[in-house]
Scaffold this motif. Sequence first.
Motif, PDB file in Angstrom:
ATOM      1  N   GLY A  14      26.927  34.207  51.021  1.00 25.22           N
ATOM      2  CA  GLY A  14      27.329  33.804  52.104  1.00 25.22           C
ATOM      3  C   GLY A  14      28.644  32.856  52.166  1.00 25.22           C
ATOM      4  O   GLY A  14      29.141  32.210  53.008  1.00 25.22           O
ATOM      5  N   ALA A  15      29.065  32.635  50.815  1.00 26.49           N
ATOM      6  CA  ALA A  15      30.113  31.950  50.600  1.00 26.49           C
ATOM      7  C   ALA A  15      31.238  32.831  50.049  1.00 26.49           C
ATOM      8  O   ALA A  15      30.884  33.567  49.328  1.00 26.49           O
ATOM      9  N   SER A  16      32.720  32.292  50.318  1.00 26.62           N
ATOM     10  CA  SER A  16      33.801  32.979  49.598  1.00 26.62           C
ATOM     11  C   SER A  16      34.881  32.157  49.455  1.00 26.62           C
ATOM     12  O   SER A  16      34.742  30.905  49.943  1.00 26.62           O
ATOM     13  N   GLY A  17      35.946  32.251  48.649  1.00 27.35           N
ATOM     14  CA  GLY A  17      36.889  31.596  48.714  1.00 27.35           C
ATOM     15  C   GLY A  17      37.109  31.043  47.046  1.00 27.35           C
ATOM     16  O   GLY A  17      36.476  31.714  46.222  1.00 27.35           O
ATOM     17  N   PRO A  18      38.102  30.692  46.680  1.00 30.16           N
ATOM     18  CA  PRO A  18      38.145  29.921  45.614  1.00 30.16           C
ATOM     19  C   PRO A  18      37.408  29.138  44.916  1.00 30.16           C
ATOM     20  O   PRO A  18      36.881  28.313  45.843  1.00 30.16           O
ATOM     21  N   ARG A 252      33.300  34.629  40.218  1.00 26.37           N
ATOM     22  CA  ARG A 252      33.930  35.646  39.197  1.00 26.37           C
ATOM     23  C   ARG A 252      34.909  34.924  38.763  1.00 26.37           C
ATOM     24  O   ARG A 252      35.876  34.379  39.359  1.00 26.37           O
ATOM     25  N   ILE A 253      35.301  34.978  37.245  1.00 28.72           N
ATOM     26  CA  ILE A 253      36.331  34.255  36.755  1.00 28.72           C
ATOM     27  C   ILE A 253      37.533  34.848  36.951  1.00 28.72           C
ATOM     28  O   ILE A 253      37.721  36.191  36.694  1.00 28.72           O
ATOM     29  N   GLY A 254      38.575  34.268  37.201  1.00 26.11           N
ATOM     30  CA  GLY A 254      39.848  34.820  37.372  1.00 26.11           C
ATOM     31  C   GLY A 254      40.597  35.371  36.198  1.00 26.11           C
ATOM     32  O   GLY A 254      40.195  35.163  34.812  1.00 26.11           O
ATOM     33  N   SER A 255      41.833  35.788  36.341  1.00 24.85           N
ATOM     34  CA  SER A 255      42.446  36.336  35.340  1.00 24.85           C
ATOM     35  C   SER A 255      43.160  35.367  34.276  1.00 24.85           C
ATOM     36  O   SER A 255      43.465  34.325  34.903  1.00 24.85           O
ATOM     37  N   VAL A 256      43.734  35.773  33.070  1.00 28.83           N
ATOM     38  CA  VAL A 256      44.365  34.869  32.235  1.00 28.83           C
ATOM     39  C   VAL A 256      45.811  35.270  31.848  1.00 28.83           C
ATOM     40  O   VAL A 256      46.194  36.439  31.970  1.00 28.83           O
ATOM     41  N   GLU A 257      46.577  34.472  31.401  1.00 36.41           N
ATOM     42  CA  GLU A 257      47.841  34.923  31.107  1.00 36.41           C
ATOM     43  C   GLU A 257      48.074  35.070  29.508  1.00 36.41           C
ATOM     44  O   GLU A 257      48.763  35.917  29.197  1.00 36.41           O
ATOM     45  N   THR A 258      46.984  34.838  28.581  1.00 39.65           N
ATOM     46  CA  THR A 258      47.130  34.992  27.189  1.00 39.65           C
ATOM     47  C   THR A 258      45.874  36.015  27.030  1.00 39.65           C
ATOM     48  O   THR A 258      44.862  36.173  27.689  1.00 39.65           O
ATOM     49  N   VAL A 259      46.138  36.562  25.787  1.00 43.04           N
ATOM     50  CA  VAL A 259      44.824  37.412  25.271  1.00 43.04           C
ATOM     51  C   VAL A 259      44.444  37.187  23.813  1.00 43.04           C
ATOM     52  O   VAL A 259      45.185  36.317  23.294  1.00 43.04           O
ATOM     53  N   GLY A 260      43.325  37.181  23.596  1.00 43.58           N
ATOM     54  CA  GLY A 260      42.585  36.920  22.131  1.00 43.58           C
ATOM     55  C   GLY A 260      43.268  37.921  21.365  1.00 43.58           C
ATOM     56  O   GLY A 260      43.653  39.260  21.634  1.00 43.58           O
ATOM     57  N   ARG A 261      42.974  37.681  20.071  1.00 39.48           N
ATOM     58  CA  ARG A 261      43.421  38.709  18.758  1.00 39.48           C
ATOM     59  C   ARG A 261      42.661  39.676  18.603  1.00 39.48           C
ATOM     60  O   ARG A 261      42.928  41.045  18.228  1.00 39.48           O
ATOM     61  N   GLY A 262      41.266  39.522  19.173  1.00 40.13           N
ATOM     62  CA  GLY A 262      40.296  40.547  18.878  1.00 40.13           C
ATOM     63  C   GLY A 262      40.254  41.814  19.983  1.00 40.13           C
ATOM     64  O   GLY A 262      40.349  42.736  19.417  1.00 40.13           O
ATOM     65  N   GLY A 263      39.978  41.125  21.328  1.00 40.65           N
ATOM     66  CA  GLY A 263      39.853  42.181  22.295  1.00 40.65           C
ATOM     67  C   GLY A 263      38.623  42.896  22.144  1.00 40.65           C
ATOM     68  O   GLY A 263      37.713  42.735  21.452  1.00 40.65           O
ATOM     69  N   GLY A 264      38.237  43.571  23.336  1.00 41.66           N
ATOM     70  CA  GLY A 264      37.063  44.353  23.609  1.00 41.66           C
ATOM     71  C   GLY A 264      37.297  45.995  22.783  1.00 41.66           C
ATOM     72  O   GLY A 264      38.362  46.491  22.686  1.00 41.66           O
ATOM     73  N   PRO A 265      36.097  46.322  22.679  1.00 39.85           N
ATOM     74  CA  PRO A 265      36.364  47.887  22.138  1.00 39.85           C
ATOM     75  C   PRO A 265      36.739  48.771  23.070  1.00 39.85           C
ATOM     76  O   PRO A 265      36.450  48.609  24.414  1.00 39.85           O
ATOM     77  N   LYS A 266      37.523  49.808  22.836  1.00 39.88           N
ATOM     78  CA  LYS A 266      38.158  50.719  23.672  1.00 39.88           C
ATOM     79  C   LYS A 266      38.253  52.022  23.042  1.00 39.88           C
ATOM     80  O   LYS A 266      38.404  52.171  21.689  1.00 39.88           O
ATOM     81  N   LEU A 267      37.667  53.062  23.757  1.00 36.28           N
ATOM     82  CA  LEU A 267      37.414  54.550  23.388  1.00 36.28           C
ATOM     83  C   LEU A 267      38.977  55.030  23.027  1.00 36.28           C
ATOM     84  O   LEU A 267      39.846  54.966  23.774  1.00 36.28           O
ATOM     85  N   THR A 268      39.106  55.794  21.730  1.00 39.15           N
ATOM     86  CA  THR A 268      40.454  56.375  21.552  1.00 39.15           C
ATOM     87  C   THR A 268      39.986  57.800  20.828  1.00 39.15           C
ATOM     88  O   THR A 268      38.932  57.878  20.244  1.00 39.15           O
TER      89      THR A 268
END
Length: 494
Positions: A14-18, A252-268
Motif C-alpha cells: 500500500g506504499a509507493s514512491g522513492p 527495490r534498489i535503484g540503478s548505479v552509475e558504476t559497475v564492479g569488475r566481476g559482474g554476474g554470469p551471462k550466457l554466451t
Amino acid sequence: MTVSIDMGEVMGGGASGPCGFDLEELLATRLLVQGNSGSGKSHLLRRLLEQSAAWVQQVIVDPEGDFVTLSDRFGHVVVDAAASERDLAVIAARVRAHRVSVVLNLEGLEPDRQMKAAAVFLNALFEADRDHWYPVLVVVDEAQLFAPAASGDTGEDARRVSLGAMTNLMCRGRKRGLAGVIATQRLAKLAKNVAAEASNFLMGRTFLDIDMARAADLLGMEKRQAESFRNLDRGHFVALGPAVSRRPLQVRIGSVETVGRGGGPKLTPLPQSRPEDLQDLLFQPASQGERTEAERPPVQESVPASEVLERLTRQASARDALEFAPIENDEAREKAIDAIIGELLEDPEAAFQPVAALYQDFQVRCRIARLSGRPLDLASFRQRVALARAGVSDTDVDPEIWATAEAVAASLPEEMRGVYLLIARAALQGEPCPSDQEIATAYGTRSPGRARWLLTHMEEQGFLVCANDLRGNRIVTLTDLDRQTAAPAARALL
C-alpha cells in the motif's frame, strides 16, 4: 540540515514512491545488510556509496576488489592491502586527517592476511586523534569473513584481532565518527555482538530457515512472515530502522552509475571447433610462459604506500592543505628539511621507530610542504636523524674540532655516529657525560644496558676511554679529539 539519499523505490504494502535514507541518522545508528549470494548486496552498497559520496567521507573494506571502480567516477583512492602493517596504519591515520575516501583492496590476499590487514586499517581509523573524528561511512562487504561467529580455517590470532576491530567499529565507533555499514551472506555466520549494534536493516533474499527466522526477528516480523524472504527478487530488500522507516518496507534498489569488475554470469555461445582441434588445444605441451595456479609466484609483500600517500596528499581538502608556496631556495630548503625532521622526532615514540618507517613519513611531509629539488636519500636522512636524535648541533662548538669529530664518527656504523657526536658535544662544551638513558635514546633503544654495551664496544675499538671518578661518575675521554667529559658538580652539603 537533513540529508536524504535516494536508495530506490518502495514496493507493495500500500506504499509507493522513492525510498529515502536519512544520512545523519544512518551515521548515528549504523546499518546491517543481509542476503544470499546473488541477492544484490553489492549493488545495494554501491548505490548507497554513490548517493552519499558527495556528503560524507567513505572507507570501503573490499575483499574481492569490486568497489575499486569507484575511484574513476568519485575519486576514491585505492589502497593496496599488500603493504606492510606499518604502512597501512600510517595510511589510515592520514585518511582520517585529510578526510579522503578510500577503498581498501584485499583482493588476492590469503584469508588470514585479509583479516589482519583489515584489522590494522580499522584499528588505525578507530585510534585517530580526537581532532580528526570527522564522520566516516565505513562499509565492510562480506563482513562474516572479518567477524565470524565461530573459528574456521583461519588462524586464531587473525580471527581475534579482526573480530576485535569489527567490534570496535560497531560498538564504540560512533563517538569517534565511524558509522559501520556491514553486509553479510548469512546472519548465522556473523558474530552476534557485531550484528546486534546495527539499528537499521536491509534484508534480502535468503533460503535457510535459521537465517529467515533471525531476519524476521530483527525486523519484528511474525514467524509465518519469515517465508517471504524466499520470494524476494534480486535487488529487492525489506528495510527497517530509524534512518528509513519505523515499519518494514519492501524496497527495490535503484540503478548505479558504476559497475564492479566481476559482474554476474551471462550466457554466451560456445566456440565452434572440430573435436581434433580441441584435443590439440588441450593436450599440446605447455608453453614456457604458461603456468598453472600452483606454479604462480606468491603475492609479494609490496610496499605501495608512497604512491597511496602521494594521492592522499593531492586529494586533501583545501582546509587541511598547507598554504604556502613551493620552497626553491637551497638554504630555505635545508632549513625546512631540518624543521620537518625536528617535527617528526617530537613524537616520543619516534626515537624507537625504525629509520625506514620514519623515512616514509618524512617523504610524505616533504610532499605536503612542497619541497622542490631532489629528495633526501635514505642514507642522508639516516645521518640527519642520528644527529637529531642525539640533539647535536655544530653552532656552539669550534668548527674545526667539530669537523674532526664528524670525520671520526664517519668511520663508525651509521647507528653509532649520533652517539659518538652526542658525547663529543658534551666533551667540547665541558659538560658531564650523557646518562645511559640519553645514550640509549640516541641509539634508538629503551635499554640502558644496550647503551653501556655500546660504550664498551666503542672503547674496544679505540674511539674512547671510559673511567669513573671517586664519586662513581662516568668520565669519557675521546682519544682522537684529546677531550673528555666533565665530572658532575658535587652536591652542596645541607
